[in-house]
Motif scaffolding. Structure first.
Motif, PDB file in Angstrom:
ATOM      1  N   ILE A  79     -83.461 -20.823  37.949  1.00 60.11           N
ATOM      2  CA  ILE A  79     -84.642 -21.150  36.876  1.00 60.11           C
ATOM      3  C   ILE A  79     -85.062 -19.957  36.226  1.00 60.11           C
ATOM      4  CG2 ILE A  79     -86.886 -22.018  36.616  1.00 60.11           C
ATOM      5  CD1 ILE A  79     -86.384 -23.899  39.393  1.00 60.11           C
ATOM      6  N   THR A  80     -85.465 -19.862  35.021  1.00 59.16           N
ATOM      7  CA  THR A  80     -85.846 -18.669  34.213  1.00 59.16           C
ATOM      8  C   THR A  80     -86.954 -19.311  33.461  1.00 59.16           C
ATOM      9  OG1 THR A  80     -85.180 -16.763  32.735  1.00 59.16           O
ATOM     10  CG2 THR A  80     -84.314 -19.067  32.288  1.00 59.16           C
ATOM     11  N   THR A  81     -87.678 -18.224  32.758  1.00 58.35           N
ATOM     12  CA  THR A  81     -88.673 -18.494  31.943  1.00 58.35           C
ATOM     13  C   THR A  81     -88.365 -17.971  30.469  1.00 58.35           C
ATOM     14  OG1 THR A  81     -91.126 -18.023  31.661  1.00 58.35           O
ATOM     15  CG2 THR A  81     -89.941 -16.451  32.708  1.00 58.35           C
ATOM     16  N   GLU A  82     -89.294 -18.629  29.343  1.00 60.45           N
ATOM     17  CA  GLU A  82     -88.624 -18.152  27.817  1.00 60.45           C
ATOM     18  C   GLU A  82     -90.135 -17.695  27.414  1.00 60.45           C
ATOM     19  OE1 GLU A  82     -89.071 -20.530  24.684  1.00 60.45           O
ATOM     20  OE2 GLU A  82     -91.135 -21.014  25.552  1.00 60.45           O
ATOM     21  N   PHE A  83     -90.970 -17.573  28.122  1.00 62.31           N
ATOM     22  CA  PHE A  83     -92.373 -17.338  27.539  1.00 62.31           C
ATOM     23  C   PHE A  83     -93.330 -16.683  28.747  1.00 62.31           C
ATOM     24  CE2 PHE A  83     -96.107 -20.562  27.670  1.00 62.31           C
ATOM     25  CZ  PHE A  83     -96.699 -19.901  26.657  1.00 62.31           C
ATOM     26  N   GLU A  84     -93.749 -15.738  28.362  1.00 64.03           N
ATOM     27  CA  GLU A  84     -94.493 -14.887  29.323  1.00 64.03           C
ATOM     28  C   GLU A  84     -95.842 -15.317  29.880  1.00 64.03           C
ATOM     29  OE1 GLU A  84     -93.823 -13.709  26.348  1.00 64.03           O
ATOM     30  OE2 GLU A  84     -94.750 -11.820  26.230  1.00 64.03           O
ATOM     31  N   ASN A  85     -96.349 -16.548  29.345  1.00 63.17           N
ATOM     32  CA  ASN A  85     -97.376 -16.721  29.394  1.00 63.17           C
ATOM     33  C   ASN A  85     -97.448 -18.152  30.494  1.00 63.17           C
ATOM     34  OD1 ASN A  85     -98.946 -14.750  28.238  1.00 63.17           O
ATOM     35  ND2 ASN A  85     -98.970 -15.957  26.386  1.00 63.17           N
ATOM     36  N   VAL A  86     -96.209 -18.476  30.835  1.00 67.28           N
ATOM     37  CA  VAL A  86     -95.899 -19.491  32.013  1.00 67.28           C
ATOM     38  C   VAL A  86     -96.635 -18.807  33.010  1.00 67.28           C
ATOM     39  CG1 VAL A  86     -94.392 -20.402  33.561  1.00 67.28           C
ATOM     40  CG2 VAL A  86     -94.040 -20.486  31.067  1.00 67.28           C
ATOM     41  N   PRO A  87     -97.599 -19.546  33.803  1.00 65.52           N
ATOM     42  CA  PRO A  87     -98.510 -18.991  34.826  1.00 65.52           C
ATOM     43  C   PRO A  87     -97.412 -18.366  35.920  1.00 65.52           C
ATOM     44  CG  PRO A  87     -99.113 -21.060  34.333  1.00 65.52           C
ATOM     45  CD  PRO A  87     -97.893 -21.030  33.575  1.00 65.52           C
ATOM     46  N   ALA A  88     -97.777 -16.862  36.263  1.00 66.37           N
ATOM     47  CA  ALA A  88     -96.945 -16.639  37.404  1.00 66.37           C
ATOM     48  C   ALA A  88     -96.746 -17.134  38.641  1.00 66.37           C
ATOM     49  CB  ALA A  88     -97.176 -14.976  37.673  1.00 66.37           C
ATOM     50  N   PRO A  89     -98.080 -17.926  39.075  1.00 67.45           N
ATOM     51  CA  PRO A  89     -98.106 -18.730  40.350  1.00 67.45           C
ATOM     52  C   PRO A  89     -97.113 -19.829  40.268  1.00 67.45           C
ATOM     53  CG  PRO A  89    -100.242 -18.305  39.573  1.00 67.45           C
ATOM     54  CD  PRO A  89     -99.363 -17.746  38.408  1.00 67.45           C
ATOM     55  N   ALA A  90     -96.511 -20.525  38.993  1.00 72.38           N
ATOM     56  CA  ALA A  90     -95.648 -21.602  39.066  1.00 72.38           C
ATOM     57  C   ALA A  90     -94.268 -20.898  39.376  1.00 72.38           C
ATOM     58  CB  ALA A  90     -95.523 -22.064  37.382  1.00 72.38           C
ATOM     59  N   LEU A  91     -94.049 -19.663  38.703  1.00 75.46           N
ATOM     60  CA  LEU A  91     -92.806 -19.011  39.032  1.00 75.46           C
ATOM     61  C   LEU A  91     -92.701 -18.594  40.541  1.00 75.46           C
ATOM     62  CD1 LEU A  91     -92.340 -16.657  35.952  1.00 75.46           C
ATOM     63  CD2 LEU A  91     -91.268 -18.741  36.401  1.00 75.46           C
ATOM     64  N   PHE A  92     -94.048 -18.398  41.201  1.00 72.28           N
ATOM     65  CA  PHE A  92     -93.894 -17.768  42.588  1.00 72.28           C
ATOM     66  C   PHE A  92     -93.524 -19.108  43.481  1.00 72.28           C
ATOM     67  CE2 PHE A  92     -96.214 -17.123  46.524  1.00 72.28           C
ATOM     68  CZ  PHE A  92     -95.760 -16.208  47.007  1.00 72.28           C
ATOM     69  N   THR A  93     -94.196 -20.420  43.061  1.00 68.91           N
ATOM     70  CA  THR A  93     -93.747 -21.529  43.927  1.00 68.91           C
ATOM     71  C   THR A  93     -92.440 -22.108  43.655  1.00 68.91           C
ATOM     72  OG1 THR A  93     -95.949 -22.482  43.346  1.00 68.91           O
ATOM     73  CG2 THR A  93     -94.189 -23.970  43.813  1.00 68.91           C
ATOM     74  N   LEU A  94     -91.838 -21.894  42.393  1.00 72.55           N
ATOM     75  CA  LEU A  94     -90.320 -22.056  42.234  1.00 72.55           C
ATOM     76  C   LEU A  94     -89.361 -21.008  43.323  1.00 72.55           C
ATOM     77  CD1 LEU A  94     -90.303 -22.690  38.582  1.00 72.55           C
ATOM     78  CD2 LEU A  94     -90.112 -24.514  40.221  1.00 72.55           C
ATOM     79  N   GLY A  95     -89.800 -19.777  43.086  1.00 66.42           N
ATOM     80  CA  GLY A  95     -89.140 -18.871  43.884  1.00 66.42           C
ATOM     81  C   GLY A  95     -89.073 -18.859  45.249  1.00 66.42           C
ATOM     82  N   ALA A  96     -89.835 -19.675  45.857  1.00 63.03           N
ATOM     83  CA  ALA A  96     -89.888 -19.736  47.115  1.00 63.03           C
ATOM     84  C   ALA A  96     -88.541 -20.736  47.582  1.00 63.03           C
ATOM     85  CB  ALA A  96     -91.279 -20.499  47.709  1.00 63.03           C
ATOM     86  N   HIS A  97     -88.114 -21.450  46.769  1.00 65.49           N
ATOM     87  CA  HIS A  97     -87.008 -22.568  47.060  1.00 65.49           C
ATOM     88  C   HIS A  97     -85.717 -22.348  46.084  1.00 65.49           C
ATOM     89  CE1 HIS A  97     -90.122 -24.667  49.098  1.00 65.49           C
ATOM     90  NE2 HIS A  97     -90.927 -24.568  48.369  1.00 65.49           N
ATOM     91  N   ARG A  98     -85.799 -21.655  45.172  1.00 68.16           N
ATOM     92  CA  ARG A  98     -84.795 -21.383  44.276  1.00 68.16           C
ATOM     93  C   ARG A  98     -84.688 -20.193  43.868  1.00 68.16           C
ATOM     94  NH1 ARG A  98     -83.611 -25.726  45.895  1.00 68.16           N
ATOM     95  NH2 ARG A  98     -83.354 -27.662  45.067  1.00 68.16           N
ATOM     96  N   PHE A  99     -83.467 -19.796  43.042  1.00 70.97           N
ATOM     97  CA  PHE A  99     -83.311 -18.518  42.526  1.00 70.97           C
ATOM     98  C   PHE A  99     -84.005 -18.404  41.045  1.00 70.97           C
ATOM     99  CE2 PHE A  99     -81.159 -15.540  39.661  1.00 70.97           C
ATOM    100  CZ  PHE A  99     -81.426 -14.480  40.373  1.00 70.97           C
ATOM    101  N   VAL A 100     -85.190 -17.571  41.053  1.00 70.95           N
ATOM    102  CA  VAL A 100     -85.727 -17.447  39.985  1.00 70.95           C
ATOM    103  C   VAL A 100     -85.598 -15.941  39.238  1.00 70.95           C
ATOM    104  CG1 VAL A 100     -88.367 -17.545  38.927  1.00 70.95           C
ATOM    105  CG2 VAL A 100     -87.516 -19.290  40.583  1.00 70.95           C
ATOM    106  N   ALA A 101     -85.207 -15.886  38.144  1.00 77.37           N
ATOM    107  CA  ALA A 101     -85.240 -14.577  37.529  1.00 77.37           C
ATOM    108  C   ALA A 101     -85.646 -14.871  35.993  1.00 77.37           C
ATOM    109  CB  ALA A 101     -83.884 -14.263  37.329  1.00 77.37           C
ATOM    110  N   PRO A 102     -86.687 -13.812  35.516  1.00 73.06           N
ATOM    111  CA  PRO A 102     -87.200 -12.844  36.307  1.00 73.06           C
ATOM    112  C   PRO A 102     -88.158 -13.107  37.360  1.00 73.06           C
ATOM    113  CG  PRO A 102     -87.966 -12.814  34.231  1.00 73.06           C
ATOM    114  CD  PRO A 102     -87.068 -13.902  34.085  1.00 73.06           C
ATOM    115  N   ALA A 103     -88.371 -12.450  38.354  1.00 73.42           N
ATOM    116  CA  ALA A 103     -89.363 -12.928  39.388  1.00 73.42           C
ATOM    117  C   ALA A 103     -90.726 -12.837  39.169  1.00 73.42           C
ATOM    118  CB  ALA A 103     -89.133 -11.751  40.744  1.00 73.42           C
ATOM    119  N   SER A 104     -91.497 -13.654  39.736  1.00 73.87           N
ATOM    120  CA  SER A 104     -92.967 -13.658  39.455  1.00 73.87           C
ATOM    121  C   SER A 104     -93.609 -12.438  39.380  1.00 73.87           C
ATOM    122  CB  SER A 104     -93.714 -14.782  40.341  1.00 73.87           C
ATOM    123  OG  SER A 104     -93.589 -14.321  41.614  1.00 73.87           O
TER     124      SER A 104
END
Ligand code: ATP
Ligand code: MG
Length: 413
Positions: A79-104
Motif C-alpha cells: 500500500i502507498t499514499t498519494e496525498f501527504e495529509n492522509v493521517p500518518a496513524p492510518a499508515l502506521f496501522t497498515l504498516g503493521a500488517h502490510r508493506f507500506v511505502a513510504p513508511a508512516s
C-alpha cells in the motif's frame, strides 16, 4: 520485503496494489499499476474521487475507519499514499500488517513543516531562516530580520493554502490569530530567482534513481508551469539539488517516490523549501517525456521491482490546467461548447463565459498530450488536468506551449 510480481496470484487473489487517497495522483498511480497488470484498490471517502472511478476496488470510508483499513489490507499486498495529509496513524496501522511505502514515520515528517525543516538541517541542506510559532512567547520572540515573511501553518497546507504574507509585527500577530493560533512556521521572505524540484525513487534495498531537475513557475502559490530540459537550470546548481535530494531521502531511509522543492535565490544559492512524500505535480511531464514516469517508479518501489535510471527522451513543458480555464473570456480563445453550456455546471453560476476549453484546437498542435483528471466540476483554482508538450528542441516545445497558452487563456511565461 518480498517482490510482488505483476500479474501473479497471491493467496488466491490477483496481485493488488493499494493507495490511500483518490485524487489525481492516485489516479495516475492506478493507471500505471494497471498498465503493468496489477489490480488496484483505492481508499477515499469521496464516491466521485478521480482514482476511485478507475480502480478495480474503491473503498469509500474515512482514512482512519478501521473497517475501511481492514478491507484495504484484505485486498492488497502492498500500500502507498498519494496525498501527504492522509493521517500518518492510518499508515502506521497498515504498516503493521502490510508493506507500506513510504513508511508512516517519513510521511509524519513531511506532514509537519517544523519537523521537515529540522530534518533538512540534520541533512546539512540549507533552509530559509525561520522560527517555529506555537506559543505567544515564541510569537513575541520572533527576530526582526524574519520580516517581511510568510506565516505557514505547520500542518495541512497545500497550494499556498494556510499561508499569510506579513510585513510587520502587527500583521504577524493578526495573521496568527487569523490562522486560529495553530502551530505555524514563520519563514523569511526570500528573493527568488527561480524555483526547481527533484524527484527521486528509492527502493527497499536502498537503490536510488532520479529524474532531471525541473524548473517550476508558481502563480498565486499554485504550480503553473514546469519546464525540463538541460538548459533550464545551471548544471552546477542542478548537481547540488540532486545531491541534496538524495541526502534527504537517504536520511529518511525513504522507500518510494519523493519530491524535494527548492528555491534558487537571486544570489544563486540553493535553499530547500519542502518535500512531498509521493509523486509531485512538477513530475507530470515524465508521463510523456521520459521512458518511465514517476508513477511507474512508484509502482516499482511498492512492488519491490528493480529500479533503473529513467531517461528523458524529449525536452518538455507542463502546463497546469486549473478550473479557471473553464471561465476564460472568449476573446482569449475559449469558446463555450454546446455540451457544457453556461449554467450546466453548478459552480458556473450564470457566468456566460463558462465552457469547456477548446481542446480540439490545442490537440492540433504537435507534441501536445492532454491529461484530464475526470473531475466533473471546474472550480477556480482547482487542478483539473495538465497539458504536456514534447518536441525535438526546447525552442520548439516552448513555441508550442505559448500557442497552447494563447488558445487556453493562460498567461504566457
Ligand atoms: P504546495 O504544497 O502546493 O507546493 P504549499 O502550500 O506547501 O504548496 P509552499 O511550497 O510553502 O506552499 O509555497 C508556495 C509558493 O509560495 C512557493 O512555491 C513560492 O513560490 C512561494 N514561497 C513560499 N515560501 C517562500 C519564501 N520563504 N520566500 C519567497 N517565496 C516563498
Ligand atoms: Mg510547495
Amino acid at each position: 520485503m518480498s517482490v510482488l510480481l505483476p500479474g501473479s496470484i497471491v493467496n488466491g487473489q490477483p496481485a493488488t496494489l493499494g493507495v490511500m487517497g483518490g485524487g489525481q495522483l492516485g489516479r495516475m498511480f492506478v493507471h500505471a499499476a494497471q498498465a503493468m497488470g496489477y489490480y488496484t484498490a483505492v481508499l477515499d471517502p469521496d464516491p466521485a474521487s478521480p482514482a476511485g472511478r478507475v480502480s478495480h476496488h474503491h473503498i469509500q470510508t474515512d482514512y482512519l475507519d478501521e473497517q475501511g483499513l481492514a478491507q484495504l489490507m484484505q485486498r492488497c499486498a502492498a500500500i502507498t499514499t498519494e496525498f501527504e495529509n492522509v493521517p500518518a496513524p492510518a499508515l502506521f496501522t497498515l504498516g503493521a500488517h502490510r508493506f507500506v511505502a513510504p513508511a508512516s514515520d517519513a510521511v509524519a515528517i513531511a506532514q509537519d513543516r517544523a519537523a521537515e525543516k529540522a530534518h533538512f538541517v540534520k541533512c546539512g541542506v540549507p533552509v530559509a531562516p525561520h522560527a517555529v510559532i506555537e506559543t505567544e512567547a515564541q510569537l513575541a520572540a520572533v527576530a526582526d530580520d524574519l520580516l517581511p515573511g510568510i506565516l505557514k501553518t505547520a500542518r495541512l497546507g497545500y497550494d499556498g493554502k494556510g499561508q499569510v504574507r506579513v510585513k510587520t509585527r502587527a500583521e504577524l500577530v493578526a495573521a496568527w490569530a487569523e490562522l486560529r493560533q495553530v502551530p505555524c512556521v514563520l519563514e523569511k521572505m526570500l528573493p527568488l530567482k527561480d524555483e526547481c524540484s527533484v524527484i527521486v525513487a528509492r527502493s527497499g534495498t536502498g537503490e536510488m534513481v532520479h529524474f532531471p531537475v525541473q524548473r517550476n513557475l508558481h502563480r498565486g502559490g499554485i504550480l503553473a508551469v514546469t519546464e525540463v530540459n538541460p538548459g533550464v537550470i545551471d548544471p552546477a546548481l542542478a548537481q547540488q539539488a540532486v545531491a541534496a535530494t538524495k541526502a534527504i531521502a537517504e536520511g529518511l531511509q525513504y522507500v518510494g517516490v519523493l519530491c524535494v522543492e527548492f528555491f534558487v535565490l537571486e544570489g544563486g544559492q540553493l535553499v530547500v523549501n519542502e518535500i512531498a512524500p509521493r509523486p509531485h505535480n512538477s513530475g507530470h511531464y515524465t508521463l510523456d517525456a521520459c521512458d518511465q514516469s514517476q508513477f511507474d517508479l512508484q509502482v516499482r518501489t511498492l512492488a519491490g521491482l528493480p529500479l533503473t535510471q529513467p531517461r528523458q527522451h524529449s525536452p518538455a513543458i507542463m502546463l497546469n490546467l486549473l478550473g479557471d480555464l473553464w471561465y476564460a473570456p472568449p476573446e482569449l480563445g475559449s469558446e463555450p461548447n454546446l455540451l457544457h453550456k453556461s449554467g450546466s455546471d453548478p459552480n458556473s453560476g450564470s457566468d456566460p463565459n463558462f465552457g469547456t476549453p477548446p481542446w480540439d484546437k490545442v490537440l492540433a498542435l504537435p507534441g501536445t498530450h492532454l491529461h484530464l483528471y475526470g473531475k466533473l466540476s471546474a472550480r477556480k483554482g482547482r487542478k483539473m488536468g495538465h497539458l504536456n508538450i514534447t518536441g525535438a528542441t526546447p525552442e520548439a516545445v516552448r513555441a508550442t506551449a505559448l500557442q497552447a497558452c494563447a488558445l487556453l487563456g493562460i498567461e504566457p511565461f
